[in-house]
Design an enzyme around this catalytic site. Sequence first.
Site, short mmCIF file in Angstrom:
data_model
loop_
_atom_site.label_atom_id
_atom_site.label_comp_id
_atom_site.label_asym_id
_atom_site.label_seq_id
_atom_site.Cartn_x
_atom_site.Cartn_y
_atom_site.Cartn_z
N LYS A 36 0.85 -1.20 0.00
CA LYS A 36 0.00 0.00 0.00
C LYS A 36 0.88 1.24 0.00
O LYS A 36 2.10 1.15 0.23
CB LYS A 36 -0.90 -0.03 1.25
CG LYS A 36 -0.13 -0.03 2.57
CD LYS A 36 -1.05 -0.37 3.75
CE LYS A 36 -0.26 -0.42 5.04
NZ LYS A 36 -1.05 -0.97 6.15
N ARG A 128 -10.62 -0.60 15.23
CA ARG A 128 -10.51 0.15 13.97
C ARG A 128 -11.57 -0.37 13.00
O ARG A 128 -12.50 0.34 12.68
CB ARG A 128 -9.10 0.02 13.40
CG ARG A 128 -8.89 0.80 12.13
CD ARG A 128 -7.42 0.89 11.72
NE ARG A 128 -6.86 -0.39 11.29
CZ ARG A 128 -5.61 -0.53 10.83
NH1 ARG A 128 -4.81 0.54 10.76
NH2 ARG A 128 -5.14 -1.71 10.47
N TYR A 256 13.89 31.05 7.88
CA TYR A 256 12.63 31.69 8.29
C TYR A 256 12.58 31.89 9.80
O TYR A 256 13.06 31.05 10.57
CB TYR A 256 11.45 30.82 7.88
CG TYR A 256 11.11 30.92 6.42
CD1 TYR A 256 10.73 32.14 5.85
CD2 TYR A 256 11.16 29.80 5.60
CE1 TYR A 256 10.41 32.24 4.51
CE2 TYR A 256 10.83 29.88 4.25
CZ TYR A 256 10.46 31.10 3.71
OH TYR A 256 10.15 31.18 2.38
N MET A 304 10.17 25.05 2.36
CA MET A 304 9.36 24.20 1.50
C MET A 304 10.23 23.38 0.55
O MET A 304 10.00 22.19 0.33
CB MET A 304 8.36 25.04 0.69
CG MET A 304 7.42 24.18 -0.13
SD MET A 304 6.29 25.12 -1.17
CE MET A 304 5.13 25.75 0.03
C1 LIG Z 1 -0.28 -1.86 6.88
C2 LIG Z 1 -0.84 -3.14 7.33
C3 LIG Z 1 -0.02 -4.27 7.47
C4 LIG Z 1 1.48 -4.22 7.35
O1 LIG Z 1 2.03 -3.73 8.55
P1 LIG Z 1 3.62 -3.68 8.77
O2 LIG Z 1 3.76 -3.23 10.17
O3 LIG Z 1 4.13 -2.67 7.78
O4 LIG Z 1 4.13 -5.03 8.49
C5 LIG Z 1 -0.61 -5.47 7.78
N1 LIG Z 1 -1.94 -5.57 7.94
C6 LIG Z 1 -2.77 -4.50 7.85
C7 LIG Z 1 -4.22 -4.68 8.05
C8 LIG Z 1 -2.24 -3.25 7.56
O5 LIG Z 1 -3.05 -2.20 7.49
#
Ligand SMILES: *Cc1c(COP(=O)(O)O)cnc(C)c1O
Length: 361
Positions: A36, A128, A256, A304
């Site tokens: 991701k 979550r 700055y 920036m």
């Molecule tokens: C991002 C994520 C992972 C991976 O987590 P890491 O700590 O990067 O290995 C695994 N499962 C879910 C549901 C996630 O959102």
Amino acid sequence: MIGRSWLEISIKTIVQNYHICKSLLPNSIEVMSVIKADAYGHGDMQVGKALQDAGCQSFAVSNLMEALRLRDAGVTGQILILGYTPAENWSELVQHQITQALLSEEYAQALAGHQIMAQFAIDTGMNRIGLDGDDPAACETIIRHYANSFRLTGIFTHPSIADCEEGREFTLQQMAKFKAVADRIADMKLPYLHCLNSAASIWHEPYGNLSRLGIVLYGLKPDDSLTLPKGIRAALTWKTVISMIKTVHSGEFIGYGCAYHAKKELRVATLPTGYADGYSRALSDRGHVIIHGKTAPILGRICMDQMMVDVTEIPQAAFGDEVILCNEDYTPDDMAKTIGTIGYELICGISKRVPRVYIDE
Ligand SMILES: *Cc1c(COP(=O)(O)O)cnc(C)c1O
């Protein structure tokens, strides 16, 4: 435009990290590579393709756009969307054979009826997403109820504190809750039961048959308190150059807000990388960069697009010289520690205007 601020990424290192992790896991556990957020900034298409070539057949992303990019790149294996996809996009899930996480009963209801490949999330303590793992009987009822409206391929949960020693007890409880649900639906023979992220996979007793590995593939740590397995290395180096060099006299200010006040004469280098490149402004006055193998502290506020660093102690530093912002030895984890965050946030934040260079090619 390479030569201003750029990332050098070793796909070979990521593949090597993948093989090391696989060797540490039981053979019964398949690796799902979590790619991701553009593979945590490393390039999802490149990483996805390389890991597929290395034998990985499962991938996880956060949303539909990311999933479709992988299909475009030629990734043919299982792709699980870990987060929310609007129900009106259901046909794309079907067309591209993407697996969708079912976040709640309400969400399952909204997506039901299209034979989408799907896996129920079970909430075992993170609060979550997922069905309430404190009530395994209710989880079972819901899962069975939707068994014909989806092509269910598994259930999963997410450990919330597997990354530190104090979390051991809580993680065991999470696994136990997950197992209670898994046991109740064992007769459904869903192909995938998974409850492991990097931290739980490497630093806990693994359970299930799939391990969702993210951060360790990129060679970083889930938490500063952990030690990475031997051979795991950071795959990313961020470089910039010295765009200008000058002397700043005692009493003058830098940057700055006149935030830095020179107490003595300094040799100062300006670097063409700033917070718009994703270099955290929180590192102002606290972080450092590496020039000719030596530490150059950041002076004043990160701008920036630029920053200023102290090269008084690095006399050979000159216009055009290469600068290391982070690498295998001074990792994003080290940078993150300085400002009380995690390496994850820093690497995901490296912006798209920083070109990615794949160095093994
Ligand atoms: C991002 C994520 C992972 C991976 O987590 P890491 O700590 O990067 O290995 C695994 N499962 C879910 C549901 C996630 O959102």
